[in-house]
Design a protein around this motif. Structure first.
Motif, PDB file in Angstrom:
ATOM      1  N   ALA A   1      -0.778  13.056  86.690  1.00  0.00           N
ATOM      2  CA  ALA A   1      -1.160  14.444  86.941  1.00  0.00           C
ATOM      3  C   ALA A   1      -1.549  14.649  88.400  1.00  0.00           C
ATOM      4  CB  ALA A   1      -2.317  14.846  86.022  1.00  0.00           C
ATOM      5  N   GLY A   2      -1.400  13.599  89.208  1.00  0.00           N
ATOM      6  CA  GLY A   2      -1.647  13.752  90.635  1.00  0.00           C
ATOM      7  C   GLY A   2      -2.951  13.144  91.109  1.00  0.00           C
ATOM      8  N   PHE A   3      -3.766  12.683  90.182  1.00  0.00           N
ATOM      9  CA  PHE A   3      -5.031  12.044  90.566  1.00  0.00           C
ATOM     10  C   PHE A   3      -4.782  10.542  90.688  1.00  0.00           C
ATOM     11  CE2 PHE A   3      -5.875  15.771  87.913  1.00  0.00           C
ATOM     12  CZ  PHE A   3      -6.581  16.546  88.806  1.00  0.00           C
ATOM     13  N   ASP A   4      -4.026  10.198  91.713  1.00  0.00           N
ATOM     14  CA  ASP A   4      -3.541   8.823  91.785  1.00  0.00           C
ATOM     15  C   ASP A   4      -4.467   7.915  92.591  1.00  0.00           C
ATOM     16  OD1 ASP A   4      -3.021  10.087  94.117  1.00  0.00           O
ATOM     17  OD2 ASP A   4      -0.976   9.350  94.352  1.00  0.00           O
ATOM     18  N   ASP A   5      -5.617   8.447  93.004  1.00  0.00           N
ATOM     19  CA  ASP A   5      -6.556   7.604  93.735  1.00  0.00           C
ATOM     20  C   ASP A   5      -7.741   7.196  92.864  1.00  0.00           C
ATOM     21  OD1 ASP A   5      -7.369  10.200  93.582  1.00  0.00           O
ATOM     22  OD2 ASP A   5      -7.898  10.416  95.685  1.00  0.00           O
ATOM     23  N   LEU A   6      -7.673   7.503  91.582  1.00  0.00           N
ATOM     24  CA  LEU A   6      -8.741   7.109  90.666  1.00  0.00           C
ATOM     25  C   LEU A   6      -8.407   5.762  90.037  1.00  0.00           C
ATOM     26  CD1 LEU A   6      -9.776  10.215  88.517  1.00  0.00           C
ATOM     27  CD2 LEU A   6     -11.203   8.876  90.071  1.00  0.00           C
ATOM     28  N   THR A   7      -9.419   4.922  89.871  1.00  0.00           N
ATOM     29  CA  THR A   7      -9.224   3.680  89.140  1.00  0.00           C
ATOM     30  C   THR A   7      -9.941   3.792  87.796  1.00  0.00           C
ATOM     31  OG1 THR A   7     -11.220   2.628  89.969  1.00  0.00           O
ATOM     32  CG2 THR A   7      -9.244   2.412  91.317  1.00  0.00           C
ATOM     33  N   ILE A   8      -9.687   2.830  86.922  1.00  0.00           N
ATOM     34  CA  ILE A   8     -10.299   2.877  85.599  1.00  0.00           C
ATOM     35  C   ILE A   8     -11.809   2.734  85.701  1.00  0.00           C
ATOM     36  CG2 ILE A   8     -10.486   1.639  83.394  1.00  0.00           C
ATOM     37  CD1 ILE A   8      -7.554   1.182  83.417  1.00  0.00           C
ATOM     38  N   ALA A   9     -12.276   1.816  86.542  1.00  0.00           N
ATOM     39  CA  ALA A   9     -13.724   1.624  86.683  1.00  0.00           C
ATOM     40  C   ALA A   9     -14.385   2.889  87.210  1.00  0.00           C
ATOM     41  CB  ALA A   9     -14.016   0.440  87.601  1.00  0.00           C
ATOM     42  N   GLN A  10     -13.743   3.524  88.169  1.00  0.00           N
ATOM     43  CA  GLN A  10     -14.299   4.761  88.719  1.00  0.00           C
ATOM     44  C   GLN A  10     -14.336   5.851  87.653  1.00  0.00           C
ATOM     45  OE1 GLN A  10     -11.910   5.622  92.218  1.00  0.00           O
ATOM     46  NE2 GLN A  10     -12.333   3.599  93.068  1.00  0.00           N
ATOM     47  N   SER A  11     -13.274   5.947  86.861  1.00  0.00           N
ATOM     48  CA  SER A  11     -13.233   6.958  85.815  1.00  0.00           C
ATOM     49  C   SER A  11     -14.335   6.718  84.785  1.00  0.00           C
ATOM     50  CB  SER A  11     -11.868   6.931  85.120  1.00  0.00           C
ATOM     51  OG  SER A  11     -10.828   7.017  86.068  1.00  0.00           O
ATOM     52  N   ARG A  12     -14.536   5.454  84.436  1.00  0.00           N
ATOM     53  CA  ARG A  12     -15.575   5.142  83.447  1.00  0.00           C
ATOM     54  C   ARG A  12     -16.935   5.568  83.957  1.00  0.00           C
ATOM     55  NH1 ARG A  12     -13.067   0.081  81.521  1.00  0.00           N
ATOM     56  NH2 ARG A  12     -11.960   0.751  79.645  1.00  0.00           N
ATOM     57  N   LEU A  13     -17.182   5.309  85.226  1.00  0.00           N
ATOM     58  CA  LEU A  13     -18.472   5.707  85.794  1.00  0.00           C
ATOM     59  C   LEU A  13     -18.613   7.225  85.762  1.00  0.00           C
ATOM     60  CD1 LEU A  13     -20.856   4.154  87.231  1.00  0.00           C
ATOM     61  CD2 LEU A  13     -20.017   5.228  89.309  1.00  0.00           C
ATOM     62  N   MET A  14     -17.544   7.912  86.132  1.00  0.00           N
ATOM     63  CA  MET A  14     -17.571   9.381  86.178  1.00  0.00           C
ATOM     64  C   MET A  14     -17.878   9.982  84.819  1.00  0.00           C
ATOM     65  SD  MET A  14     -14.785  11.293  88.637  1.00  0.00           S
ATOM     66  CE  MET A  14     -13.562  11.085  87.383  1.00  0.00           C
ATOM     67  N   MET A  15     -17.390   9.315  83.768  1.00  0.00           N
ATOM     68  CA  MET A  15     -17.615   9.838  82.424  1.00  0.00           C
ATOM     69  C   MET A  15     -19.083   9.883  82.053  1.00  0.00           C
ATOM     70  SD  MET A  15     -14.536   8.164  80.200  1.00  0.00           S
ATOM     71  CE  MET A  15     -15.721   8.123  78.848  1.00  0.00           C
ATOM     72  N   GLY A  16     -19.910   9.140  82.773  1.00  0.00           N
ATOM     73  CA  GLY A  16     -21.328   9.129  82.454  1.00  0.00           C
ATOM     74  C   GLY A  16     -22.133  10.196  83.160  1.00  0.00           C
ATOM     75  N   ILE A  17     -21.455  11.032  83.936  1.00  0.00           N
ATOM     76  CA  ILE A  17     -22.166  12.046  84.716  1.00  0.00           C
ATOM     77  C   ILE A  17     -22.384  13.308  83.895  1.00  0.00           C
ATOM     78  CG2 ILE A  17     -22.098  13.457  86.810  1.00  0.00           C
ATOM     79  CD1 ILE A  17     -20.340  11.331  88.103  1.00  0.00           C
ATOM     80  N   ASP A  18     -23.627  13.731  83.790  1.00  0.00           N
ATOM     81  CA  ASP A  18     -23.959  14.969  83.078  1.00  0.00           C
ATOM     82  C   ASP A  18     -23.577  16.173  83.933  1.00  0.00           C
ATOM     83  OD1 ASP A  18     -25.238  13.534  80.959  1.00  0.00           O
ATOM     84  OD2 ASP A  18     -26.960  13.247  82.288  1.00  0.00           O
ATOM     85  N   PRO A  19     -23.376  17.321  83.280  1.00  0.00           N
ATOM     86  CA  PRO A  19     -23.028  18.541  84.020  1.00  0.00           C
ATOM     87  C   PRO A  19     -24.023  18.852  85.143  1.00  0.00           C
ATOM     88  CG  PRO A  19     -22.758  18.896  81.676  1.00  0.00           C
ATOM     89  CD  PRO A  19     -23.355  17.538  81.822  1.00  0.00           C
ATOM     90  N   ALA A  20     -25.304  18.603  84.886  1.00  0.00           N
ATOM     91  CA  ALA A  20     -26.310  18.926  85.897  1.00  0.00           C
ATOM     92  C   ALA A  20     -26.467  17.837  86.940  1.00  0.00           C
ATOM     93  CB  ALA A  20     -27.654  19.182  85.219  1.00  0.00           C
TER      94      ALA A  20
END
Lengths: 144, 144
Positions: free
Chosen positions: A29-48
Motif C-alpha cells: 500500500a506504499g508504506f514500504d519503510d515500515l518493519t514488523i517490529a516497528q509496526s508492533r510497537l506502533m500498535m501499542g500506541i493509544d489515541p491520546a
DNA sequence: TTCCCATAGTCCCATAATCGAACTACAATG
DNA sequence: CATTGTAGTTCGATTATGGGACTATGGGAA
C-alpha cells in the motif's frame, strides 16, 4: 510415530503467516519503510499518546530498543514525540496522520485472514478458537 | 468499545510466552549459549541429518541466514556438518550428543506448558484448540 | 526547604539475525 | 564436453536487541 507438534509451535506458524501477510499488504500500500517490529510497537500506541516506557512494556522489549524504534518511526513520519504535561521526564508518543492511514490497510488484511480461517474451520470452531486464545491470555500475557 | 484483538495476535502472545519459557528452561539447564533462532533451526533437523537448504526452507529463512546459524551451532558443538554421500555439493547437518541432551529439557517444558494450558481451558476446549490449530496449518504453513 | 532515591528517557557499544548480491564447486543434461 | 542449474559460502549492509552508564526530573522524608 512422529511426536505431535506443540500447540505453541502451531500458534507460531499461524501467527507468523498472518504477520507476513499484513506486513506485505502494508508494504504494497506504499508504506514500504515500515518493519514488523516497528509496526508492533506502533500498535501499542493509544489515541491520546503513550509513554515510551509503557510502549516498551507492552511490546516486551527494553527501553533502549523502544527508543531506537521510535527514533526510526519518527524520522519516517509515523509518530511524533510530545512532552507529557503531567511529568517533565516523560514523553508521549503519538501517531501522525501517516500512521493513521496505515491502520485501515492492516485491519483490512487482518479481517481477510480472519475470514479465511473462519471459512476453513467453520464458524463454531473458529469461535471456540478465539475463546480459547482469549482465555489463554490470562496466563500468557504478562502485560495484561 | 475496544476492537477485539485479531486471533493471530492472540496466537503471537501465547507462542512468545511459550518460547520464552522453553528458552529459559534450556538456558537454566546449562545450555546458555543457545539462542531462540538457533533452537528453531535445530528443531528442523532430522535424526539422519538434513541439508542446509532444506533447513532454511523449513525455518523460512534465507540460505545465508541458515549458514550463519549453523556456523554458530557448530562452533558451540550442537551440530556437525557431514558431506552428503548422494550429492557432492550438499552437506548434511546433524545433531551432536550435546544437542540430543537439549531435547528432553525442551520437551519437558513444552509438556508442562501444554498441561497448564489444558488445566486452564479444560480438556475439551484444549483438544478443540489443538484440532483447530492443526487444521489451520493447511493454509498457513507454506512448508507443509 | 533540602537531600536522597526512584523513574523516564537517552547514549554508547556489542551482538544476533537477517538478506541481497556475487561467488565457487559440483551435478545434470544434452 | 559445454551449458545450465543447484548447494553452499562469503561479503557487506541493515535492523533489532539489550547491558551499562548517564542526565534530568519527580517525590518523599528529614
Amino acid at each position: 510415530m512422529a511426536r505431535e507438534l506443540p500447540s505453541s509451535l502451531l500458534m507460531f506458524i499461524a501467527s507468523r503467516s498472518a504477520a507476513s501477510r499484513i506486513f506485505e499488504a502494508v508494504h504494497d500500500a506504499g508504506f514500504d519503510d515500515l518493519t514488523i517490529a516497528q509496526s508492533r510497537l506502533m500498535m501499542g500506541i493509544d489515541p491520546a499518546g503513550t509513554r515510551l516506557s509503557v510502549l516498551a512494556e507492552r511490546a516486551q522489549i527494553a527501553k533502549q530498543t523502544a527508543t531506537a524504534l521510535v527514533d526510526k518511526l519518527e524520522r519516517a513520519g509515523y509518530v511524533e514525540r510530545v512532552p507529557d504535561p503531567s511529568d517533565g521526564r516523560a514523553t508521549l508518543v503519538r501517531l501522525t496522520p501517516r500512521a493513521e492511514a496505515v491502520l485501515p490497510v492492516a485491519r483490512a488484511e487482518e479481517d481477510r485472514i480472519e475470514a479465511e480461517w473462519r471459512a476453513h474451520l467453520g464458524p463454531e470452531a473458529m469461535d471456540q478458537l478465539r475463546d480459547a486464545l482469549t482465555a489463554l491470555r490470562d496466563i500468557t500475557d504478562p502485560y495484561q
